[in-house]
Design a protein around this motif. Structure first.
Motif, PDB file in Angstrom:
ATOM      1  N   GLY A 254      13.899   1.652  10.434  1.00 15.43           N
ATOM      2  CA  GLY A 254      12.796   0.856  10.957  1.00 15.43           C
ATOM      3  C   GLY A 254      12.583  -0.387  10.137  1.00 15.43           C
ATOM      4  N   THR A 255      11.414  -1.017  10.294  1.00 13.23           N
ATOM      5  CA  THR A 255      11.057  -2.154   9.446  1.00 13.23           C
ATOM      6  C   THR A 255       9.858  -1.729   8.613  1.00 13.23           C
ATOM      7  N   TRP A 256       9.963  -1.951   7.317  1.00 12.69           N
ATOM      8  CA  TRP A 256       8.961  -1.390   6.391  1.00 12.69           C
ATOM      9  C   TRP A 256       7.578  -2.006   6.568  1.00 12.69           C
ATOM     10  N   HIS A 257       7.464  -3.209   7.162  1.00 17.06           N
ATOM     11  CA  HIS A 257       6.132  -3.808   7.344  1.00 17.06           C
ATOM     12  C   HIS A 257       5.486  -3.387   8.668  1.00 17.06           C
ATOM     13  N   THR A 258       6.201  -2.595   9.497  1.00 14.64           N
ATOM     14  CA  THR A 258       5.588  -2.090  10.738  1.00 14.64           C
ATOM     15  C   THR A 258       5.709  -0.569  10.800  1.00 14.64           C
ATOM     16  N   ASN A 259       6.837  -0.091  11.326  1.00 17.30           N
ATOM     17  CA  ASN A 259       6.996   1.355  11.448  1.00 17.30           C
ATOM     18  C   ASN A 259       8.458   1.760  11.453  1.00 17.30           C
ATOM     19  N   SER A 260       8.695   3.072  11.458  1.00 19.44           N
ATOM     20  CA  SER A 260      10.068   3.582  11.446  1.00 19.44           C
ATOM     21  C   SER A 260      10.119   4.913  12.179  1.00 19.44           C
ATOM     22  N   LYS A 261      11.351   5.333  12.474  1.00 15.38           N
ATOM     23  CA  LYS A 261      11.552   6.588  13.209  1.00 15.38           C
ATOM     24  C   LYS A 261      12.607   7.449  12.545  1.00 15.38           C
ATOM     25  N   ASP A 262      12.499   8.741  12.778  1.00 19.61           N
ATOM     26  CA  ASP A 262      13.566   9.678  12.453  1.00 19.61           C
ATOM     27  C   ASP A 262      14.663   9.466  13.493  1.00 19.61           C
ATOM     28  N   VAL A 263      15.845   9.096  13.027  1.00 17.49           N
ATOM     29  CA  VAL A 263      16.928   8.704  13.936  1.00 17.49           C
ATOM     30  C   VAL A 263      17.341   9.849  14.872  1.00 17.49           C
ATOM     31  N   HIS A 264      17.294  11.102  14.374  1.00 24.00           N
ATOM     32  CA  HIS A 264      17.754  12.229  15.192  1.00 24.00           C
ATOM     33  C   HIS A 264      16.702  12.713  16.180  1.00 24.00           C
ATOM     34  N   THR A 265      15.455  12.795  15.746  1.00 21.78           N
ATOM     35  CA  THR A 265      14.417  13.342  16.636  1.00 21.78           C
ATOM     36  C   THR A 265      13.656  12.248  17.388  1.00 21.78           C
ATOM     37  N   GLY A 266      13.723  11.031  16.906  1.00 20.51           N
ATOM     38  CA  GLY A 266      12.981   9.938  17.540  1.00 20.51           C
ATOM     39  C   GLY A 266      11.505   9.922  17.148  1.00 20.51           C
ATOM     40  N   ALA A 267      11.079  10.879  16.323  1.00 23.78           N
ATOM     41  CA  ALA A 267       9.660  10.951  15.926  1.00 23.78           C
ATOM     42  C   ALA A 267       9.292   9.791  14.991  1.00 23.78           C
ATOM     43  N   VAL A 268       8.064   9.281  15.128  1.00 25.67           N
ATOM     44  CA  VAL A 268       7.583   8.227  14.233  1.00 25.67           C
ATOM     45  C   VAL A 268       7.556   8.780  12.810  1.00 25.67           C
ATOM     46  N   PHE A 269       8.071   8.021  11.862  1.00 32.44           N
ATOM     47  CA  PHE A 269       8.049   8.464  10.472  1.00 32.44           C
ATOM     48  C   PHE A 269       6.908   7.801   9.708  1.00 32.44           C
ATOM     49  N   HIS A 270       6.946   6.477   9.576  1.00 27.54           N
ATOM     50  CA  HIS A 270       5.822   5.800   8.924  1.00 27.54           C
ATOM     51  C   HIS A 270       5.286   4.730   9.870  1.00 27.54           C
ATOM     52  N   ASP A 271       3.999   4.394   9.702  1.00 28.53           N
ATOM     53  CA  ASP A 271       3.375   3.369  10.540  1.00 28.53           C
ATOM     54  C   ASP A 271       2.278   2.708   9.712  1.00 28.53           C
ATOM     55  N   VAL A 272       2.479   1.444   9.376  1.00 31.73           N
ATOM     56  CA  VAL A 272       1.500   0.742   8.531  1.00 31.73           C
ATOM     57  C   VAL A 272       0.823  -0.393   9.303  1.00 31.73           C
ATOM     58  N   THR A 273       0.730  -0.212  10.606  1.00 34.18           N
ATOM     59  CA  THR A 273       0.073  -1.244  11.410  1.00 34.18           C
ATOM     60  C   THR A 273      -1.451  -1.106  11.357  1.00 34.18           C
ATOM     61  N   SER A 274      -1.937   0.045  10.864  1.00 32.74           N
ATOM     62  CA  SER A 274      -3.386   0.232  10.703  1.00 32.74           C
ATOM     63  C   SER A 274      -3.829  -0.378   9.369  1.00 32.74           C
ATOM     64  N   PRO A 275      -5.146  -0.685   9.226  1.00 34.81           N
ATOM     65  CA  PRO A 275      -5.596  -1.320   7.975  1.00 34.81           C
ATOM     66  C   PRO A 275      -5.410  -0.425   6.755  1.00 34.81           C
ATOM     67  N   LYS A 276      -5.221  -1.073   5.598  1.00 40.53           N
ATOM     68  CA  LYS A 276      -5.089  -0.348   4.332  1.00 40.53           C
ATOM     69  C   LYS A 276      -6.424  -0.395   3.601  1.00 40.53           C
ATOM     70  N   GLU A 277      -6.514   0.342   2.504  1.00 41.48           N
ATOM     71  CA  GLU A 277      -7.768   0.370   1.753  1.00 41.48           C
ATOM     72  C   GLU A 277      -7.561  -0.207   0.362  1.00 41.48           C
ATOM     73  N   GLU A 278      -8.170  -1.364   0.117  1.00 44.70           N
ATOM     74  CA  GLU A 278      -8.001  -1.984  -1.194  1.00 44.70           C
ATOM     75  C   GLU A 278      -8.758  -1.211  -2.268  1.00 44.70           C
ATOM     76  N   VAL A 279      -8.286  -1.360  -3.482  1.00 43.30           N
ATOM     77  CA  VAL A 279      -8.862  -0.643  -4.610  1.00 43.30           C
ATOM     78  C   VAL A 279     -10.306  -1.119  -4.861  1.00 43.30           C
ATOM     79  N   THR A 280     -11.157  -0.203  -5.311  1.00 34.88           N
ATOM     80  CA  THR A 280     -12.530  -0.555  -5.688  1.00 34.88           C
ATOM     81  C   THR A 280     -12.552  -0.889  -7.176  1.00 34.88           C
ATOM     82  N   VAL A 281     -13.195  -2.005  -7.519  1.00 29.02           N
ATOM     83  CA  VAL A 281     -13.233  -2.470  -8.909  1.00 29.02           C
ATOM     84  C   VAL A 281     -14.691  -2.707  -9.298  1.00 29.02           C
ATOM     85  N   ALA A 282     -15.044  -2.411 -10.530  1.00 30.85           N
ATOM     86  CA  ALA A 282     -16.412  -2.641 -11.018  1.00 30.85           C
ATOM     87  C   ALA A 282     -16.766  -4.122 -10.894  1.00 30.85           C
TER      88      ALA A 282
END
Ligand code: 0T9
Length: 376
Positions: A254-282
């Motif tokens: 797949g492409t690491w900035h969007t998503n990827s699949k398991d080549v044999h099963t076709g199942a989604v492996f990773h998906d980073v199209t949803s928002p991330k959570e930035e670290v909390t700092v004092a």
């Protein structure tokens, strides 16, 4: 190019020319104001945990194979933040602030049901020349810990900056059985393209590895535009079972900035199209003089507001302070002491796990965490 402000064109051209003959420490080079970022490199280790639930989920894997897959999924899911987030927030890759020796960055991701516990981050700049950053990320409730350090060897070739990442990370998972699994993580090579146009961006190249103490090995191959899929940010990861076992390898594409699949099963492996959570700092008012955002406050404000004279004044002050400290140390015949880490010349985990996939180099130094981060 269009991305370079008219008033900075000649300064960008001379910066590019000095890059051409360049060897050594890029971070110490003076660059035109438009390419400066207000963020210090000590903040970058936070990219490892911007999806804290994926970090925590490593502990939930029921088998050695599912845990190795969970580590791979977490790792791939960090790449978008690590390598494209400056483009998203500032329009292009920018030159980070070059941390001072002893600079600190503390943060956390709060506990919640999905991730089971608070995840804490401790970062220390353990060397200034060359720049080396050590970090520790822990979700104690889950038993998942990441320790690593980062340095870079840079060169210039064919109009691009080539960055070899020096250093590695070790992830440990403490299982309910009392056993501990270790994962040695090596880092990909970077190419910084788009420099002529003044809009640099990162592409990953070659391979990186995640070797588990259980024998499972992830081999990740990175390609950019014009290679096997023609798309930028492409990868192919293969999780290989320990030798002499009966399991089959898993192949992910797949492409690491969007998503990827398991080549044999076709199942989604990773998906980073949803928002991330930035670290909390004092808040800055609560930080010590050594903490990154407090230390660089005046410089960062100047850069953000386009007031580069103010930025330069504050930067000059930080540099003078540093020079004075090194001078005082030399006079007193002392060296700077690290606060949260201890240097070791050879990392036994790297040596041991690195052998299993013939890591190059065969041995690396490391920074052992002293377990003395801020109370959580
Ligand atoms: C570890 C990451 C690393 C740090 C940065 C090469 C770079 C410094 C190191 C490798 C993180 O986990 C991931 C992401 C981005 C990397 C930076 C990108 C970059 O450009 C800088 C170097 C030192 C420069 O500032 C080059 C000059 C600049 C004009 C190009 C934008």
């Amino acid at each position: 190019g269009e991305a370079v402000p008219a008033a900075q064109k000649s300064s960008w051209t001379s910066f590019m020319k000095s890059l051409a003959g360049f060897t050594g420490d890029l971070s110490a080079m003076t660059a035109p104001p438009f390419i400066l970022s207000p963020t210090s490199l000590t903040e970058f280790p936070a990219y490892w945990c911007e999806r804290p639930e994926l970090f925590a989920a490593i502990a939930d894997g029921k088998t050695e194979q599912t845990r190795a897959l969970a580590v791979l999924k977490w790792f791939i899911s960090t790449l978008k933040g690590q390598y494209t987030s400056r483009n998203e927030s500032m329009g292009s890759e920018k030159k980070p602030l070059n941390p001072v020796l002893g600079e600190l960055f503390y943060g956390y991701w709060p506990a919640n049901e999905a991730r089971g516990g608070k995840t804490t981050l401790v970062v220390e700049q353990v060397s200034h020349h060359p720049p080396i950053t050590a970090y520790r990320i822990e979700n104690i409730a889950k038993g998942v810990i990441l320790t690593g350090h980062n340095a870079q060897k840079t060169s210039f070739s064919g109009g691009s900056i080539i960055v070899k990442q020096v250093g590695h990370a070790v992830l440990t998972v403490s299982l309910p059985s009392g056993q501990t699994e270790e994962y040695l993580i090596t880092l990909p090579r970077l190419r910084i393209d788009g420099l002529w146009y003044g809009s640099p961006y990162i592409e990953l190249a070659e391979m990186s590895y995640i070797q588990s103490s259980t024998g499972w090995l992830s081999t990740i191959e990175y390609k950019g535009k014009g290679y096997f899929s023609g798309k930028s940010h492409t990868f192919k990861a293969t999780l290989t079972p320990p030798p002499h076992g009966s399991s089959e390898p898993t192949v992910i594409e797949g492409t690491w900035h969007t998503n990827s699949k398991d080549v044999h099963t076709g199942a989604v492996f990773h998906d980073v199209t949803s928002p991330k959570e930035e670290v909390t700092v004092a808040p800055i008012e609560e930080q010590s003089e050594w903490e990154s955002r407090k230390l660089w406050f005046g410089v960062a404000k100047g850069i953000r507001e386009g007031d580069f004279e103010t930025a330069a004044t504050f930067k000059g002050k930080i540099e003078n302070d540093q020079r004075q400290k090194r001078c005082d140390e030399a006079t007193a015949n002392k060296t700077w002491g690290l606060k949260h880490f201890q240097y070791i010349e050879s990392d036994p985990v790297y040596e041991h796990l690195g052998k299993l996939f013939k890591a190059n180099p065969p041995t690396e130094d490391a920074y052992v965490y002293l377990n003395n981060g801020p109370p959580s």
